[in-house]
Design an enzyme around this catalytic site. Structure first.
Site, PDB file in Angstrom:
ATOM      1  N   GLU A  57      84.061  29.881   4.274  1.00 48.07           N
ATOM      2  CA  GLU A  57      83.593  28.494   4.303  1.00 48.07           C
ATOM      3  C   GLU A  57      82.860  28.120   3.017  1.00 48.07           C
ATOM      4  O   GLU A  57      82.970  26.997   2.538  1.00 48.07           O
ATOM      5  CB  GLU A  57      82.699  28.245   5.527  1.00 48.07           C
ATOM      6  N   THR A  63      87.171  23.193  -2.570  1.00 48.74           N
ATOM      7  CA  THR A  63      88.206  24.051  -3.152  1.00 48.74           C
ATOM      8  C   THR A  63      89.342  24.222  -2.155  1.00 48.74           C
ATOM      9  O   THR A  63      89.103  24.306  -0.948  1.00 48.74           O
ATOM     10  CB  THR A  63      87.593  25.429  -3.511  1.00 48.74           C
ATOM     11  N   TYR A 140      77.575  20.855   7.265  1.00 47.86           N
ATOM     12  CA  TYR A 140      78.966  21.161   7.550  1.00 47.86           C
ATOM     13  C   TYR A 140      79.195  22.669   7.732  1.00 47.86           C
ATOM     14  O   TYR A 140      79.797  23.113   8.712  1.00 47.86           O
ATOM     15  CB  TYR A 140      79.908  20.643   6.437  1.00 47.86           C
ATOM     16  N   ASP A 158      85.322  18.377   8.324  1.00 49.10           N
ATOM     17  CA  ASP A 158      85.672  18.459   6.903  1.00 49.10           C
ATOM     18  C   ASP A 158      86.606  17.288   6.571  1.00 49.10           C
ATOM     19  O   ASP A 158      86.837  16.409   7.410  1.00 49.10           O
ATOM     20  CB  ASP A 158      86.283  19.831   6.558  1.00 49.10           C
ATOM     21  N   CYS A 210      98.885  15.821   9.694  1.00 48.53           N
ATOM     22  CA  CYS A 210      98.236  14.513   9.452  1.00 48.53           C
ATOM     23  C   CYS A 210      97.758  14.478   8.002  1.00 48.53           C
ATOM     24  O   CYS A 210      96.569  14.386   7.710  1.00 48.53           O
ATOM     25  CB  CYS A 210      97.084  14.321  10.431  1.00 48.53           C
TER      26      CYS A 210
HETATM   27 FE1  SF4 Z   1      97.872  11.771  12.221  1.00 47.31          FE
HETATM   28 FE2  SF4 Z   1     100.172  10.630  12.883  1.00 47.31          FE
HETATM   29 FE3  SF4 Z   1      99.102  12.527  14.432  1.00 47.31          FE
HETATM   30 FE4  SF4 Z   1      97.984  10.123  14.291  1.00 47.31          FE
HETATM   31  S1  SF4 Z   1     100.002  10.604  15.092  1.00 47.31           S
HETATM   32  S2  SF4 Z   1      96.914  12.080  14.221  1.00 47.31           S
HETATM   33  S3  SF4 Z   1      98.356   9.592  12.136  1.00 47.31           S
HETATM   34  S4  SF4 Z   1      99.872  12.765  12.322  1.00 47.31           S
END
Ligand code: SF4
Length: 367
Positions: A57, A63, A140, A158, A210
């Protein structure tokens, strides 16, 4: 139809199904990382080593995972326990950290390891509050170590988790003002069981699915609950403040070589690259340009190439000057500068931070 970004869109999402979906996805797809206890091993009762969790961590602050893995493996091979790290000479630890940047982390690493051994019998405190008392551990890192190493129900936020949460809840408040709201929502999602795995599942989702651009919503385990996806605004979140331009600074590094050795100095503990070995320079800093004044008088050759380097808060253009004589009294120069002579052939082992390693390579080409 995209929603207005100033609207408050959602207060609550169903926490239990979201956590369950994330944990199921983590069980099947967790990233394999050298500091991590995999979900199957974890469920079988294997506990993560707090030393390895903490070290990872600290290294991961500012980084990337890719940059950290090699350093983590080298550190844990050389110092496999907190006791070994606490007993290491600081110069060795700083040299092993060279190239990873943000060198205050390395100095705090030593102080923290020594405090854990001297004051806690070699055991890390297992609460956020206890961890926060140690050098280099802020909110954090305390939350991350408490959750991952000790399965405490800590809200770990994070940059990856920030992005996932801002999208899940369609939080349109710009950062950093949105941080408190994001943290509240992460805390509300925390499951009673496996909070450490939940934290890592959120991190993995942000790192692999995401992503900042082109999130893979089609394969996302929480897509059914994601308000930003439904509203068609996922990629615009989180809303970032406009970036301030970095000021430009100039400085000069000095290459003084004699009898196959170059003069290196140890930078002051406080300040940029504190405590690191370096070439002598002209006192540049984040707030001012260097004086361009060499540490000794004599003949100097100015090199045309400039070494550019980007720090968090400024950009530095480092010029280079090579000493061309007359002959130096080496001991007198050591006393004058507090430096020491390092064999040029072994400069790669000097543990120079990236900026000075680049300057040394340029100097060697021109000598
Ligand atoms: Fe992220 Fe798309 Fe999942 Fe929503 S649906 S958390 S925007 S990857």
């Amino acid at each position: 139809m995209p929603v207005e970004c100033s609207e408050k869109i959602v207060d609550e999402l169903p926490a239990a199904p979201i956590a369950a979906a994330l944990l199921a996805h983590y069980d099947a797809h967790a990233r394999i990382l050298p500091w991590r206890t995999g979900p199957a091993d974890h469920r079988a009762g294997e506990r993560p080593d707090p030393y390895r969790v903490w070290l990872s961590e600290i290294m991961l602050q500012q980084t990337t995972v890719a940059a950290v893995i090699g350093y983590f493996e080298a550190f844990t091979a050389r110092w496999p326990t907190i006791e070994a790290l606490a007993a290491a000479p600081p110069a060795d630890v700083l040299a092993a950290w060279a190239g990873l940047g943000y060198y205050a982390r390395a100095r705090n690493l030593i102080a923290c390891a020594r405090a854990v051994v001297a004051e806690h019998g070699g055991q890390f405190p297992d609460t956020e509050a206890g961890l926060r008392q140690l050098a280099g551990i802020g909110d954090y890192t305390a939350a991350a170590v408490a959750a991952i190493a000790f399965d405490r129900p800590s809200a770990v936020v994070d940059a990856n988790v920030e992005r996932v949460t801002a999208r899940l809840f369609a939080i349109t408040t710009p950062l950093p003002a949105a941080k408190a709201e994001i943290r509240t929502q992460v805390a509300a999602l925390l499951p009673l069981a496996r909070p450490g795995d939940f934290a890592q599942a959120m991190m993995d989702l942000g790192a692999t699915i995401c992503t900042p651009r082109n999130p893979s919503c089609l394969i996302c385990p929480v897509a059914a609950h994601c308000v930003a996806r439904i509203a068609g605004i996922a990629e615009s979140l989180p809303v970032k403040p406009p970036r301030k331009p970095r000021p430009a600074r100039t400085g000069t590094a000095f290459w003084i070589e004699q009898d196959g050795a170059v003069l290196l100095v140890e930078r002051p503990d406080k300040g940029m690259l504190g405590g690191m070995r370096a070439l002598p320079d002209d006192g540049w800093s984040a707030s001012r340009n260097g004086s361009d004044a060499p540490p000794i008088s004599g003949q100097w050759q100015r090199v045309d190439d400039v070494v550019p380097h980007v720090f968090t808060h400024f950009c530095l253009s480092l010029s280079l000057a090579l000493y061309r004589g007359p002959q130096i009294d080496k001991v007198a120069l050591e006393n004058l500068t507090g430096g020491s002579w390092w064999p040029v052939e072994q400069i790669a082992q000097a543990g120079l931070p990236t900026l000075f390693a680049k300057a040394a390579r340029a100097a060697i080409q021109h000598r």
